[in-house]
Design a protein around this motif. Structure first.
Motif, PDB file in Angstrom:
ATOM      1  N   GLU A 106       7.552   5.687  -4.687  1.00  0.00           N
ATOM      2  CA  GLU A 106       8.137   5.859  -3.356  1.00  0.00           C
ATOM      3  C   GLU A 106       9.097   4.726  -3.007  1.00  0.00           C
ATOM      4  O   GLU A 106       8.918   3.586  -3.416  1.00  0.00           O
ATOM      5  CB  GLU A 106       7.024   5.927  -2.313  1.00  0.00           C
ATOM      6  N   ASP A 147       0.823  -1.211   0.000  1.00  0.00           N
ATOM      7  CA  ASP A 147       0.000   0.000   0.000  1.00  0.00           C
ATOM      8  C   ASP A 147       0.857   1.262   0.000  1.00  0.00           C
ATOM      9  O   ASP A 147       0.757   2.118   0.879  1.00  0.00           O
ATOM     10  CB  ASP A 147      -0.940  -0.005   1.208  1.00  0.00           C
ATOM     11  N   ARG A 148       1.677   1.391  -1.018  1.00  0.00           N
ATOM     12  CA  ARG A 148       2.663   2.471  -1.085  1.00  0.00           C
ATOM     13  C   ARG A 148       2.653   3.049  -2.502  1.00  0.00           C
ATOM     14  O   ARG A 148       2.479   2.313  -3.479  1.00  0.00           O
ATOM     15  CB  ARG A 148       4.036   1.894  -0.746  1.00  0.00           C
ATOM     16  N   PRO A 149       2.876   4.367  -2.659  1.00  0.00           N
ATOM     17  CA  PRO A 149       2.923   4.941  -4.010  1.00  0.00           C
ATOM     18  C   PRO A 149       3.979   4.275  -4.896  1.00  0.00           C
ATOM     19  O   PRO A 149       5.030   3.831  -4.422  1.00  0.00           O
ATOM     20  CB  PRO A 149       3.264   6.413  -3.759  1.00  0.00           C
ATOM     21  N   THR A 195       1.403  10.036 -11.000  1.00  0.00           N
ATOM     22  CA  THR A 195       1.680  11.118 -10.054  1.00  0.00           C
ATOM     23  C   THR A 195       2.453  10.579  -8.853  1.00  0.00           C
ATOM     24  O   THR A 195       2.618   9.363  -8.691  1.00  0.00           O
ATOM     25  CB  THR A 195       0.382  11.761  -9.558  1.00  0.00           C
ATOM     26  N   GLN A 196       2.886  11.503  -8.004  1.00  0.00           N
ATOM     27  CA  GLN A 196       3.640  11.116  -6.816  1.00  0.00           C
ATOM     28  C   GLN A 196       2.792  10.337  -5.820  1.00  0.00           C
ATOM     29  O   GLN A 196       3.333   9.615  -4.984  1.00  0.00           O
ATOM     30  CB  GLN A 196       4.194  12.377  -6.130  1.00  0.00           C
ATOM     31  N   GLU A 197       1.471  10.469  -5.921  1.00  0.00           N
ATOM     32  CA  GLU A 197       0.589   9.829  -4.950  1.00  0.00           C
ATOM     33  C   GLU A 197       0.003   8.505  -5.440  1.00  0.00           C
ATOM     34  O   GLU A 197      -0.557   7.734  -4.654  1.00  0.00           O
ATOM     35  CB  GLU A 197      -0.570  10.760  -4.588  1.00  0.00           C
ATOM     36  N   ASP A 198       0.122   8.217  -6.709  1.00  0.00           N
ATOM     37  CA  ASP A 198      -0.550   7.036  -7.267  1.00  0.00           C
ATOM     38  C   ASP A 198       0.061   5.738  -6.724  1.00  0.00           C
ATOM     39  O   ASP A 198       1.270   5.515  -6.820  1.00  0.00           O
ATOM     40  CB  ASP A 198      -0.437   7.008  -8.791  1.00  0.00           C
ATOM     41  N   LYS A 199      -0.792   4.903  -6.181  1.00  0.00           N
ATOM     42  CA  LYS A 199      -0.360   3.572  -5.744  1.00  0.00           C
ATOM     43  C   LYS A 199      -0.564   2.540  -6.842  1.00  0.00           C
ATOM     44  O   LYS A 199       0.116   1.510  -6.878  1.00  0.00           O
ATOM     45  CB  LYS A 199      -1.116   3.161  -4.482  1.00  0.00           C
TER      46      LYS A 199
END
Length: 575
Positions: free
Chosen positions: A493, A488-490, A534-538
């Motif tokens: 990341e 459950d991590r972008p 994006t930076q938030e997309d998992k």
């Protein structure tokens, strides 16, 4: 008349012929297996595939592993063809309760999972070992999640102990009806992880820490074998249970080979070659069979050439399961096991180690008779006079070489019939409407893939496609992920901590590198789609209207420089 016999089949992973005290190893402690050896019929000329999945394919079907689609351990070449009928199918259809507990390594999606192939009750890890990409994220031998009939379930304790515990629970549930129980340990396959109480006794007696841990893993197995046998006695099941012990290929760590694949250090019972080798040490393994009601209680060696493909027809005969509609590459050796006074005909068997995307004729092959071993179609050894395979006598026996080459040609013609065939993973099937594809099963010419979780953390640069079968026409959703849902991590990341190799996960996996990807791309058949990351997309979602039938699926994560990796996990849902 006693009831039909039960079967408990213990199969260990990467333990060679030499990792037993009863086979002359003066260091390793295996008292319970040594006792079983003394009370069993022993197949001393018994051969398998030189690596994990091929051996299992032959054992489970009675067919040569190459013909079942299984000639590698990764890259989609460890999936057992859908039309193969397994030993569990046969026993289940005959009224037996069937279970498998431990390593499967013949597929992690429907219809390739053990519960899809005749095993009614299962508990297993994913892929070819704990911590492989299909396995539950973060598993590392202790306190793991394992798939119970396909559902990830938390367990407390060490993997080997759990496989035996779950096997015994199955036996206790079905003690009043005939059962077939496979206990298939992932140990002592690497990573070499075991409690110090088992491994530290070997400090100073072996060449390195890996071998001490490897031996410790086997001693833990041995302890569990002793506990299993005591519990069978308590349940009153010993007499009518066929108890089998076998290993799946040559040693991975008990010996090291050097020039010419001769043993440089360690003990290998006088054999040349280790795991993966075409020489004897790669594929000659132990098999013990103990069955009091069948008269198999005293130590007796059977030196006749036998193989894993013989076990399915043999056990069916011993249990009175007659199926004239089944055709095997192996043959029943029940008469040899019973010690019947018969004139056993000589035959030719072939095993090989491909471990590539497309098999190559003669590659790492052994063509075997009772007396001879033809290696790679060129070297010839008189195995009775020269068990260490030290003297190539091909030039002295050209007639033998010619005959064995002709035997190999016939074998090759048979096993190669389906080499170009597909082994697709279904999507949209009612039996598995949500599918998780993973990089372990990527197809590509080099058979390169991120097959373990340490490779995923390291963001190994590789990619490939999946062969899929669209089970029904309609709308499908695809979610491309670098990390599995458990993490459950972008996508971009990192995970804090130092990177570790797969062999060094005893105390956890450590960190994971960031991937500066900007674009995700999906191709399913002729359909191609692209989306920004994006930076938030998992995960990146795509939907597609698909027709039923077979096609290919591939994914990409691409950075600004055009460098890419595949999505290590793709989740597919039929909407």
């Amino acid at each position: 008349m006693p009831s039909r016999p039960n079967i408990i089949f213990i199969l260990t992973d990467d333990q060679g012929y030499g990792e037993l005290g009863c086979h002359g190893n003066t260091v390793i402690q295996t008292p319970n297996l040594d006792n079983m050896h003394a009370e069993s019929v022993r197949l001393t000329n018994y051969h398998v595939g030189p690596t994990c999945a091929p051996t299992r394919a032959g054992l489970m079907t009675g067919h040569f592993h190459n013909s079942t689609g299984v000639w590698h351990t990764i890259g989609g070449r460890s999936l057992l063809r859908q039309d193969e009928y397994s030993i569990a199918n046969a026993f289940s259809d005959a009224g037996y309760k069937t279970g498998l507990f431990g390593k499967w390594h013949l597929g992690d999606n429907y219809p390739y999972q053990p519960q899809d192939r005749g095993f009614q009750e299962t508990a297993s890890h994913g892929g070819g070992g704990i911590g492989n990409t299909p396995d539950y994220w973060g598993n590392n031998y202790n306190g793991d999640h394992y798939a119970v009939n396909g559902e990830w379930t938390p367990f407390e304790g060490y993997c080997t102990d759990i496989w035996f515990q779950e096997g015994l629970k199955f036996v206790e549930r079905h003690k009043d009806e005939p059962f077939l129980c496979f206990i298939t340990t992932n140990a002592p396959h690497g990573p070499f992880i075991v409690d110090d109480s088992y491994s530290r006794q070997y400090d100073g007696q072996v060449e390195n820490e890996d071998r001490a841990n490897f031996f410790g893993m086997i001693t833990c197995i041995d302890e569990n074998v002793g506990g299993l046998r005591r519990r069978l006695d308590e349940l009153g099941l010993t007499d009518n249970t066929i108890l089998i012990f076998m290993t799946d290929n040559g040693t991975a760590c008990g010996a090291k080979s050097g020039e010419g694949q001769f043993i440089a250090n360690g003990y290998n019972a006088g054999m040349r070659g280790i795991k993966g080798s075409e020489y004897e040490g790669g594929h000659r393994v132990p098999l013990f069979i103990h069955w009091p009601n069948g008269g198999l209680t005293e130590g007796r060696d059977v030196a006749t050439l036998t193989a894993n493909v013989d076990m399915m027809p043999t056990l069916m005969e011993l249990c009175g399961i007659a199926r004239d509609d089944l055709v095997f590459d192996g043959t029943s050796i029940a008469s040899l096991i019973r010690g019947d006074d018969i004139d056993w005909p000589d035959r030719t068997l072939v095993t090989d180690s491909q471990r590539i995307t497309d098999p190559i004729k003669w590659r790492k092959s052994a063509t075997m008779t009772q007396r001879w071993r033809l290696i790679n179609g060129e070297e010839l050894y008189d195995i009775q006079a020269d068990p260490g395979q030290e003297k190539d006598v091909a030039s002295d026996h050209p007639d033998v070489v010619e005959k064995l080459r002709a035997d190999y040609d016939r074998w090759w013609d048979k096993v190669s019939e389906q080499f170009s065939g597909t082994i697709p993973i279904p999507i949209g099937s009612p039996e598995e409407p949500s599918v998780r594809l993973n990089a372990h099963d990527w197809r590509n010419p080099e058979a390169e893939c991120a097959w373990n979780q340490a490779s995923v953390r390291a963001a190994n640069k590789c990619n490939g496609y999946w062969e899929i079968e669209v089970a029904q026409p309609g709308t499908y959703r695809f979610e491309l992920r670098r990390w599995p849902k458990e993490e459950d991590r972008p996508i971009v990341e990192d995970i804090e901590g130092e990177l570790k190799t797969y062999s060094d996960i005893k105390d956890g996996y450590g960190g994971g590198v960031a991937v500066p990807v900007k674009t995700a791309r999906l191709k399913v058949g002729d359909i191609e789609q692209e989306s920004a990351v994006t930076q938030e997309d998992k995960g990146i979602l795509f939907t597609a209207e698909l027709n039923a039938g077979e096609t290919l699926l591939q994914s990409w994560f691409i950075d600004d420089a055009g460098e890419d990796i595949g999505a290590y996990y793709v989740y597919v849902d039929f909407l």
